[in-house]
Design a protein around this motif. Sequence first.
Motif, PDB file in Angstrom:
ATOM      1  N   UNK A  78       4.134   8.607   4.293  1.00  0.00           N
ATOM      2  CA  UNK A  78       2.900   9.199   4.812  1.00  0.00           C
ATOM      3  C   UNK A  78       1.761   8.594   3.998  1.00  0.00           C
ATOM      4  N   UNK A  79       0.954   7.776   4.648  1.00  0.00           N
ATOM      5  CA  UNK A  79      -0.180   7.149   3.984  1.00  0.00           C
ATOM      6  C   UNK A  79      -1.414   8.008   4.204  1.00  0.00           C
ATOM      7  N   UNK A  80      -2.073   8.387   3.107  1.00  0.00           N
ATOM      8  CA  UNK A  80      -3.321   9.127   3.227  1.00  0.00           C
ATOM      9  C   UNK A  80      -4.446   8.116   3.381  1.00  0.00           C
ATOM     10  N   UNK A  81      -5.150   8.216   4.501  1.00  0.00           N
ATOM     11  CA  UNK A  81      -6.174   7.230   4.820  1.00  0.00           C
ATOM     12  C   UNK A  81      -7.194   7.874   5.749  1.00  0.00           C
ATOM     13  N   UNK A  82      -8.456   7.536   5.552  1.00  0.00           N
ATOM     14  CA  UNK A  82      -9.529   8.110   6.362  1.00  0.00           C
ATOM     15  C   UNK A  82      -9.359   7.827   7.853  1.00  0.00           C
ATOM     16  N   UNK A  83      -8.635   6.764   8.197  1.00  0.00           N
ATOM     17  CA  UNK A  83      -8.435   6.404   9.612  1.00  0.00           C
ATOM     18  C   UNK A  83      -7.278   7.154  10.248  1.00  0.00           C
TER      19      UNK A  83
ATOM     20  N   UNK B 285      -8.819   2.085  -1.103  1.00  0.00           N
ATOM     21  CA  UNK B 285      -7.928   2.486  -0.022  1.00  0.00           C
ATOM     22  C   UNK B 285      -6.652   1.661  -0.004  1.00  0.00           C
ATOM     23  N   UNK B 286      -5.991   1.696   1.133  1.00  0.00           N
ATOM     24  CA  UNK B 286      -4.696   1.033   1.288  1.00  0.00           C
ATOM     25  C   UNK B 286      -4.829  -0.239   2.112  1.00  0.00           C
ATOM     26  N   UNK B 287      -4.075  -1.241   1.717  1.00  0.00           N
ATOM     27  CA  UNK B 287      -4.012  -2.496   2.456  1.00  0.00           C
ATOM     28  C   UNK B 287      -3.389  -2.241   3.828  1.00  0.00           C
ATOM     29  N   UNK B 288      -3.779  -3.034   4.787  1.00  0.00           N
ATOM     30  CA  UNK B 288      -3.277  -2.883   6.159  1.00  0.00           C
ATOM     31  C   UNK B 288      -1.748  -2.985   6.225  1.00  0.00           C
ATOM     32  N   UNK B 289      -1.131  -3.741   5.332  1.00  0.00           N
ATOM     33  CA  UNK B 289       0.333  -3.857   5.327  1.00  0.00           C
ATOM     34  C   UNK B 289       0.995  -2.508   5.043  1.00  0.00           C
TER      35      UNK B 289
ATOM     36  N   UNK C  42      -7.368  -7.062  -4.799  1.00  0.00           N
ATOM     37  CA  UNK C  42      -6.869  -5.868  -5.475  1.00  0.00           C
ATOM     38  C   UNK C  42      -5.975  -5.048  -4.544  1.00  0.00           C
ATOM     39  N   UNK C  43      -6.406  -4.865  -3.303  1.00  0.00           N
ATOM     40  CA  UNK C  43      -5.595  -4.108  -2.344  1.00  0.00           C
ATOM     41  C   UNK C  43      -4.257  -4.804  -2.087  1.00  0.00           C
ATOM     42  N   UNK C  44      -4.264  -6.137  -2.048  1.00  0.00           N
ATOM     43  CA  UNK C  44      -3.011  -6.884  -1.859  1.00  0.00           C
ATOM     44  C   UNK C  44      -2.069  -6.696  -3.048  1.00  0.00           C
ATOM     45  N   UNK C  45      -2.624  -6.759  -4.260  1.00  0.00           N
ATOM     46  CA  UNK C  45      -1.804  -6.549  -5.472  1.00  0.00           C
ATOM     47  C   UNK C  45      -1.256  -5.125  -5.504  1.00  0.00           C
ATOM     48  N   UNK C  46      -2.100  -4.154  -5.177  1.00  0.00           N
ATOM     49  CA  UNK C  46      -1.639  -2.765  -5.151  1.00  0.00           C
ATOM     50  C   UNK C  46      -0.555  -2.568  -4.109  1.00  0.00           C
ATOM     51  N   UNK C  47      -0.706  -3.201  -2.956  1.00  0.00           N
ATOM     52  CA  UNK C  47       0.302  -3.047  -1.906  1.00  0.00           C
ATOM     53  C   UNK C  47       1.648  -3.612  -2.359  1.00  0.00           C
ATOM     54  N   UNK C  48       1.628  -4.691  -3.128  1.00  0.00           N
ATOM     55  CA  UNK C  48       2.875  -5.244  -3.668  1.00  0.00           C
ATOM     56  C   UNK C  48       3.540  -4.239  -4.610  1.00  0.00           C
ATOM     57  N   UNK C  49       2.738  -3.584  -5.454  1.00  0.00           N
ATOM     58  CA  UNK C  49       3.288  -2.558  -6.355  1.00  0.00           C
ATOM     59  C   UNK C  49       3.859  -1.378  -5.570  1.00  0.00           C
ATOM     60  N   UNK C  50       3.150  -0.974  -4.523  1.00  0.00           N
ATOM     61  CA  UNK C  50       3.611   0.139  -3.692  1.00  0.00           C
ATOM     62  C   UNK C  50       4.943  -0.215  -3.038  1.00  0.00           C
ATOM     63  N   UNK C  51       5.007  -1.384  -2.443  1.00  0.00           N
ATOM     64  CA  UNK C  51       6.228  -1.793  -1.746  1.00  0.00           C
ATOM     65  C   UNK C  51       7.419  -1.892  -2.693  1.00  0.00           C
ATOM     66  N   UNK C  52       7.169  -2.233  -3.965  1.00  0.00           N
ATOM     67  CA  UNK C  52       8.238  -2.263  -4.966  1.00  0.00           C
ATOM     68  C   UNK C  52       8.801  -0.862  -5.204  1.00  0.00           C
ATOM     69  N   UNK C  53       7.967   0.152  -5.042  1.00  0.00           N
ATOM     70  CA  UNK C  53       8.367   1.526  -5.299  1.00  0.00           C
ATOM     71  C   UNK C  53       8.930   2.239  -4.068  1.00  0.00           C
TER      72      UNK C  53
END
Length: 157
Positions: free
Chosen positions: A71-76, A109-113, A52-63
């Motif tokens: 700026x990625x919002x992430x707990x880390x 959360x967000x994929x490492x990519x 799921x995170x990989x699929x979401x990252x593909x959608x994000x990168x398209x946008x």
Amino acid sequence: MKIILCSIGKGNDDALKSSIEDFSKRISHYYPVEWKIIPTNKIKSGLSEKELKLKESALILQNLKKEDYLVALDARGSMVSSADMASWIASRANESVKQLLFLIGGAYGLDESIIRRANFVWSLSPLTFPHQLVRLILAEQIYRACTIVKNEKYHHA
């Protein structure tokens, strides 16, 4: 500079929608602002968290555009004060960043990519919040930063 607030998931919850819109309108007095909601309801079924995170990252990168400042919002990520965020946003504007894109990830959360692609990784808090609430907190904090830069009354240090 244009500010884009991007979130993975469903549209804004009715209970929070007017507050999110209010802060977005307030931000627009300082910078053009736009919300992008990237729905994932069509890709969720039967996928593991990683898939799921990989699929979401593909959608994000398209946008994303190559020149977008992400700026990625992430707990880390780094935690900063409201005053420091105000200075940070002002610095991006002074650097002539065309689009400053704040990204809220999906349920896992967000994929490492995406973290690697990000220009800055920001943690709002060590606490976990519902994604809908993060949208409101993000919009309010960006508005607060704008008022700090302009030395307006909203923020009380």
